[in-house]
Write a protein that holds these residues in place. Structure first.
Motif, PDB file in Angstrom:
ATOM      1  N   UNK B 257       0.797  -1.298   0.119  1.00  0.00           N
ATOM      2  CA  UNK B 257       0.086   0.049   0.036  1.00  0.00           C
ATOM      3  C   UNK B 257       0.764   1.314   0.034  1.00  0.00           C
ATOM      4  N   UNK B 258       0.860   1.934  -1.025  1.00  0.00           N
ATOM      5  CA  UNK B 258       1.700   3.083  -1.173  1.00  0.00           C
ATOM      6  C   UNK B 258       1.239   4.223   0.085  1.00  0.00           C
ATOM      7  N   UNK B 259       2.492   4.826   0.630  1.00  0.00           N
ATOM      8  CA  UNK B 259       2.187   5.898   1.949  1.00  0.00           C
ATOM      9  C   UNK B 259       2.283   7.320   1.279  1.00  0.00           C
ATOM     10  N   UNK B 260       1.533   8.199   1.612  1.00  0.00           N
ATOM     11  CA  UNK B 260       1.574   9.301   0.857  1.00  0.00           C
ATOM     12  C   UNK B 260       2.832   9.981   1.411  1.00  0.00           C
ATOM     13  N   UNK B 261       3.560   9.775   2.489  1.00  0.00           N
ATOM     14  CA  UNK B 261       4.636  10.430   2.945  1.00  0.00           C
ATOM     15  C   UNK B 261       5.982   9.820   2.093  1.00  0.00           C
ATOM     16  N   UNK B 262       5.822   8.783   1.681  1.00  0.00           N
ATOM     17  CA  UNK B 262       6.850   8.317   0.928  1.00  0.00           C
ATOM     18  C   UNK B 262       7.055   8.848  -0.558  1.00  0.00           C
ATOM     19  N   UNK B 263       8.324   8.912  -1.199  1.00  0.00           N
ATOM     20  CA  UNK B 263       8.215   9.333  -2.500  1.00  0.00           C
ATOM     21  C   UNK B 263       9.014   8.303  -3.303  1.00  0.00           C
ATOM     22  N   UNK B 264       8.215   7.162  -3.845  1.00  0.00           N
ATOM     23  CA  UNK B 264       8.971   6.178  -4.491  1.00  0.00           C
ATOM     24  C   UNK B 264       8.751   6.089  -5.784  1.00  0.00           C
ATOM     25  N   UNK B 265       9.622   5.639  -6.746  1.00  0.00           N
ATOM     26  CA  UNK B 265       9.291   5.308  -8.355  1.00  0.00           C
ATOM     27  C   UNK B 265       8.506   4.366  -8.464  1.00  0.00           C
ATOM     28  N   UNK B 266       8.626   3.343  -7.861  1.00  0.00           N
ATOM     29  CA  UNK B 266       7.982   1.872  -7.759  1.00  0.00           C
ATOM     30  C   UNK B 266       7.060   1.679  -6.612  1.00  0.00           C
ATOM     31  N   UNK B 267       6.200   0.955  -6.832  1.00  0.00           N
ATOM     32  CA  UNK B 267       5.438   0.587  -5.680  1.00  0.00           C
ATOM     33  C   UNK B 267       5.995  -0.628  -5.370  1.00  0.00           C
TER      34      UNK B 267
END
Lengths: 327, 320
Positions: B257-267
């Motif tokens: 589940x993506x977190x809004x605080x993280x900035x990742x390119x890939x899930x």
């Protein structure tokens, strides 16, 4: 709603005019009716005199316009063959055909719909398979063959039912009915089964296919999840949702019954309009033929109008209600 | 006593090529008024379990083993007519698609009244009054007028409210909600979830909430069961499962589940995909995809065992 009915009625008038034109134009090519009416040794003068008397010497469009005008005023002309007014001849024959069609339609609906529901609900049952097999016969055997087979079995071999005619009829005003006598009712059985068998099997197969489709729908599963009785689910929810296509086809088929009555009436020597039509063709009796065609078209148009109105009764989505918003 | 107990439930589909086991040895319980979230990928057996509880498995699917008990009474082997009386009255259901759950040819009032009258002795007038109350309770404005409207005159969210009204109309103790928000707009989803929660609180109704939306679970459920390939991988209090999932599968599921605080390119994702029913591996069904797999996982199938605050079917937590 009212505007819709008016619009449909206007469309129907156009359809009727087109049918009248085709019916009339068709019979211009059926040979010279005068040949059938005069003695073989009649002179050319005698023939021309008769032609002028009947108005057959006038140009085609004049004849057609006269025909239209007469139709609208209820004057269907005189039969070339017997010389009596067409309206009178048809009125004598109409009850026989309509009673036959009525019984055949009842047979088709009251056997076809329950059989369709049953075979739809009990898809793998032995009785369902049997009914489907029998229905194949109904769909594939031609009407005249069914009629002859029924006559062979029930009239000739068993001797239970009459093989031809209407039996004793009772005259109610202009309407002669076979419903009030035993022999009249017995005489109706074989012809109406013959006439209605194809429609019965068609309606059965249609209802079955629609039931199978509808029973898979989410609202049926949800209706079961609400704990509704099987009766309510199968007949209240499933059957009602199959009705729109069934009404369409049933309507068209009842129109078809009137048209196909020609064959059944010929097989059973039934004194109806179809039988009259066949005899009229042999004598190139144009006024009767064209009136018959226009009358059959009229029945089709009326039935279709009724079918369209039934849609409104069945499906609330067609009743446009502008006072209600989507939300 | 728990309201609903499911024990060792096994659902099979006999096919020409052999029997498929779609749900295998699933056990869980639901207390009065509790909300149990059931998550998992498509085909994990969530909906089948729900259908089995309301007795509406579609043939050829059938319950091959196990028991389902409602308030201590066994309901998985009841005759159709007995089970019918329980459906709607004691167990309500809400399905995924509100657009197709309502019969288009009947007004919502007719459908409500019909359901109410099937299960109670109310007169038509009383049933109608009750129908209007219900519509008002599920938040349909102008219920008095709307009761005579047909389903096509309602929007998707409003229709799902009607479906919920139908599910609760005779106050069932349990509602099986099978993906009740999946077919709806995100903004409507929140409203429907809030509505379900409120009704559950007001009436003390337990809910089995089947979904693959972790957000919905986190917001609504008291406990959560994670299903994988027809089995329960992990079950426990919702906070524990979300924060510190013990089973590697639920851990991976939460991690994806993506977190809004993280900035990742890939899930984040779990390698591979859930096995088909015909190809479930020996041992733990998750073993080919498990990052922590060891020998025992490939041979022996783990049952649920205590793992911290939750119970997980994973050999990592085997004691002794």
């Amino acid at each position: 709603m009212f505007a819709y009915i008016v619009r449909r009625a206007l469309q129907s008038v156009l359809v009727m005019a087109a049918v009248a034109f085709v019916a009339f134009a068709l019979f211009q090519y059926m040979g010279d009716p005068i040949n059938q009416m005069v003695a073989q040794d009649a002179t050319l003068e005698q023939r021309n005199a008769l032609r002028a008397l009947l108005g057959l010497d006038r140009p085609f469009y004049v004849q057609f316009l006269l025909f239209l005008k007469n139709l609208v005023t209820g004057n269907f002309g005189f039969s070339f063959r017997v010389g009596t007014p067409v309206a009178q001849i048809i009125a004598e024959r109409l009850p026989a055909t309509l009673e036959l069609v009525f019984v055949a339609a009842l047979f088709a609906l009251f056997v076809g719909v329950p059989a369709g529901v049953y075979t739809g609900l009990h898809r793998h049952g032995a009785l369902s398979r049997f009914m489907l097999t029998v229905s194949l016969i109904g769909v594939s055997l031609p009407t005249f063959l069914i009629g002859i087979l029924l006559i062979l079995i029930f009239a000739v071999m068993l001797g239970w039912l009459p093989s031809f005619g209407r039996g004793t009829t009772v005259q109610l005003g202009f309407w002669s009915t076979g419903f009030l006598t035993t022999s009249g009712l017995k005489a109706l059985i074989l012809p109406s089964i013959t006439l209605g068998l194809f429609q019965t099997t068609l309606i059965m197969r249609l209802v079955r296919a629609e039931m199978l489709e509808v029973l898979r729908a989410d609202y049926i599963k949800f209706a079961r999840a609400r704990g509704l009785t099987n009766r309510a689910v199968n007949f209240g929810h499933a059957l009602k949702n199959t009705l729109v296509p069934v009404i369409t086809i049933a309507g068209l088929q009842i129109g078809g019954l009137i048209a196909f009555a020609i064959i059944t009436e010929t097989v059973f020597q039934w004194p109806g309009m179809g039988f009259l039509f066949i005899t009229s063709i042999q004598f190139v009796d144009v006024p009767i033929m064209s009136t018959y065609l226009v009358l059959v078209a009229l029945f089709f148009v009326i039935i279709n109008l009724v079918v369209d109105l039934l849609y409104f009764a069945v499906d609330p989505r067609l009743r446009v209600d502008r006072s209600v918003s989507a939300h | 006593m728990a309201l609903l107990e499911v024990e060792h439930l096994r659902i099979e589909f006999p096919t020409r090529r052999g029997t498929l086991v779609a749900v295998d040895d699933v056990s869980f319980a639901l207390a009065e008024g509790e909300v149990l979230g059931v998550v998992g990928e498509s085909g994990a057996g969530k909906s089948l379990t729900g259908n089995a509880i309301i007795g509406l498995l579609e043939p050829p699917g059938r319950i091959a083993a196990g028991e389902i008990r409602l308030s201590g009474r066994r309901i998985d082997n009841l005759p159709y007519e007995e089970m019918r009386k329980i459906r709607g009255k004691q167990i309500g259901a809400v399905f995924q698609d509100p657009l197709t759950s309502l019969n288009p040819l009947y007004s919502v009032g007719q459908q409500l009244i019909e359901t109410i009258q099937t299960h109670t002795d109310l007169t038509p007038t009383q049933a109608r009054t009750r129908a209007i109350e219900l519509l008002a309770e599920v938040g349909i404005p102008g219920a008095e007028r709307r009761v005579d409207h047909y389903p096509h005159q309602f929007s998707g969210g409003m229709r799902q409210r009607v479906v919920i009204a139908l599910a609760i109309c005779v106050n069932p103790r349990l509602i099986i909600a099978d993906e009740p928000t999946t077919a709806l707009d995100v903004s409507i989803q929140a409203q429907i979830i809030a509505l379900l929660k409120r009704l559950c609180r007001d009436h003390g109704t337990a809910i089995m909430l089947i979904t693959h939306d972790m957000g919905v679970i986190a917001e609504t459920a008291d406990r959560v069961a994670v299903m994988y390939a027809g089995r329960v991988a992990e079950i426990g209090p919702v906070r524990s499962v979300i924060k510190e999932a013990r089973h590697p599968y639920s851990h991976g599921l939460m991690g994806s589940i993506p977190k809004i605080s993280d900035s990742k390119d890939r899930l984040e994702q779990i390698e591979g995909s859930m096995p088909r029913l015909t190809e479930i591996p020996a041992g733990c069904a998750f073993n080919p995809r498990c990052p922590q797999v060891f020998d025992r996982c490939r041979v022996e199938r783990p049952d649920l065992m205590d793992a911290g605050d939750t119970r997980a079917s994973c050999w990592l937590y085997a004691h002794g």
